[in-house]
Design a protein around this motif. Structure first.
Motif: not given
Length: 382
Positions: A103-104, A51-58, A60-73
C-alpha cells in the motif's frame, strides 16, 4: 525518468499478480476453509487499504521517493515470510503485513508519474502505465504457476523478494525526488482535505471504476484457479489463462488504439470497460471449453484496458500536485477494497466457481449502471 517509473510500476504489481493462481490453492493446502480462503485472498487488499491511505498522507508530506523506497524494502521482507508459514492463520498474518507494504509503494509510483504527465497526452501516458500493469498481469501469473510446479512455491517468494530488494537500491541511486519543503508547507493534512477528494464527482466515478475492476479480479483470483483445478487441468494452465488478459490489454495500450484515451470522455471509457468485464465473467461462468475461456479472458483484457487508464487519468485530472499523493492513496484504497469485497463475498457464500463468477458479473453490471446514472443525473464536472 518516466521510463524508469514504468519499470517500477511493472515490478510493483508483479508480486500481486504472481500470487493470483497460487494463493487460493496454497491456502487450501494448509487446511483453510472456504471462508478462510476468501479472507486470505482478500487480506492483502484489506491491509493495502490502510497502507494506501497512510501512504497518501506521507507522500505529500515526506516526498515520493522516501515512501517508495520504504515500501519496496518492506515488501521484500514480507515476501520471505510466505516461505515459512505452516498454518492458514500464519498465512493470513503474512498477507496482512504484505498488504501494508504494498500500500505504500504503488501510490508513490503513480504520484511520481502523475507529476511528470502532460495534460494533452495524459490519457496516453496512463495507457502506458496500464501496459506496465498488463505486463505484470502476463508475467506474474505464469511465473507464479510455473515456478510453483518446477521449483516449489517457496521459490516464487524468494525470487520476487530479491527483485524488490534490487529495485529499492536502484530507486535510491537513479530516481530524483521532485518534492520540496515549500510544497510541504502548502500541504494541509485534515479531514476536510480528504473529504474534498471523496466528494468530487469525477473522482467518485474513478473510485467506483477502480473498485469494480479489482472486485472482479478478486473473484477471478479465487474462483478461476478452483474452476480449472476441478476440471483436471494443472495450476500452470490457470496461470497462463489469467495471463492472457494482460496480453490483450497491452496490445490495446501500445497500439494506436491508445489515442482513444485522449479523444473519448474518461467516464464513457469506464462504462464500456465495465460492460466488457461483465460479458467476460458471464462467459466464464457458463462454459468449460478451453477455447471459450480464452475468448472470455480476451474480453476481460479489453475491459481492463478501457477502465484502468481512464480512472487513473481522472485522478490526475482532478487533483493538484500538492494533494496528488492523498488522491492516489484514496484511489488505491478503493482498488484494494474491491479485491476484499469480491473475494469475501464468494468465500462467505461458499459458492461453486461458476456461480461465484456469475455473481461478479451481476455486481459489475450494477456498478456500471450506477456510473451511467451519475453521469446523467449527478454530472461529472467540477
Amino acid at each position: 525518468m518516466v521510463y524508469f517509473l514504468y519499470i517500477i510500476i511493472v515490478i510493483a504489481f508483479l508480486d500481486t499478480f504472481s500470487q493470483l493462481p497460487i494463493i487460493a490453492p496454497f491456502a487450501q493446502s494448509l487446511g483453510a476453509t472456504s471462508l478462510l480462503i476468501g479472507l486470505i485472498v482478500g487480506m492483502y487488499s484489506l491491509a493495502n487499504m490502510g497502507g494506501n491511505i497512510i501512504a497518501g498522507q506521507w507522500i505529500d508530506k515526506f516526498g515520493r521517493k522516501k515512501i517508495l523506497v520504504i515500501g519496496l524494502f518492506f515488501v521484500s521482507i514480507c515476501l520471505i515470510g510466505y516461505a515459512f508459514v505452516t498454518t492458514p492463520q500464519q498465512l493470513l498474518l503474512v498477507r496482512f503485513l504484505h498488504g501494508i507494504g504494498g500500500g505504500l509503494l504503488v501510490p508513490a509510483a503513480f504520484a511520481f508519474l502523475g507529476d511528470h504527465s502532460r495534460t494533452s497526452t495524459r490519457g496516453k501516458t496512463m495507457a502506458f502505465s496500464g501496459a506496465c500493469v498488463g505486463i505484470s498481469a502476463i508475467i506474474g501469473p505464469a511465473f507464479g504457476a510455473i515456478i510453483t510446479r518446477t521449483l516449489g512455491i517457496d521459490w516464487v517468494f524468494y525470487i520476487i523478494s530479491a527483485l524488490f530488494l534490487v529495485t529499492a537500491v536502484f530507486v535510491m541511486i537513479i530516481l530524483n525526488e521532485n518534492f520540496s519543503t515549500k510544497q510541504t508547507e502548502k500541504t494541509k493534512f485534515d479531514t476536510e482535505a480528504t473529504l474534498k477528494l471523496l466528494r468530487l464527482p469525477p473522482l467518485i466515478n474513478a473510485y467506483i471504476g477502480a473498485f469494480s475492476l479489482m472486485l472482479t479480479l478478486g473473484i477471478l483470483a479465487y474462483m478461476l484457479p478452483l474452476k480449472i483445478a476441478a476440471s483436471g487441468q494443472s495450476i500452470a494452465f490457470s496461470g497462463i489463462l489469467m495471463s492472457s488478459f494482460g496480453i490483450v490489454a497491452i496490445l490495446f495500450f501500445v497500439l494506436p488504439t491508445n489515442q482513444i484515451f485522449d479523444q473519448v470522455k474518461r467516464e464513457k471509457m469506464v462504462i464500456v470497460g465495465m460492460l466488457f468485464v461483465t460479458g467476460s465473467l458471464v462467459i466464464l461462468s457458463l462454459f468449460e471449453l478451453i477455447f471459450i475461456l480464452f475468448i472470455a479472458m480476451f474480453f476481460y483484457g479489453i475491459g481492463f484496458a478501457c477502465i484502468f487508464p481512464s480512472v487513473t487519468a481522472l485522478v490526475i485530472d482532478h487533483s493538484n500536485k500538492h494533494e496528488r499523493g492523498r488522491a492516489f492513496g484514496l484511489f488505491y484504497a478503493f482498488f484494494s477494497l474491491g479485491v476484499v469485497v469480491g473475494s469475501f463475498i464468494v468465500g462467505a457464500l461458499n459458492t461453486p466457481p461458476n456461480q461465484g463468477l456469475f455473481i461478479g458479473a451481476f455486481i459489475m453490471l450494477c456498478l456500471a449502471l450506477i456510473v451511467q446514472w451519475r453521469i446523467k443525473v449527478v454530472g461529472t464536472s467540477l
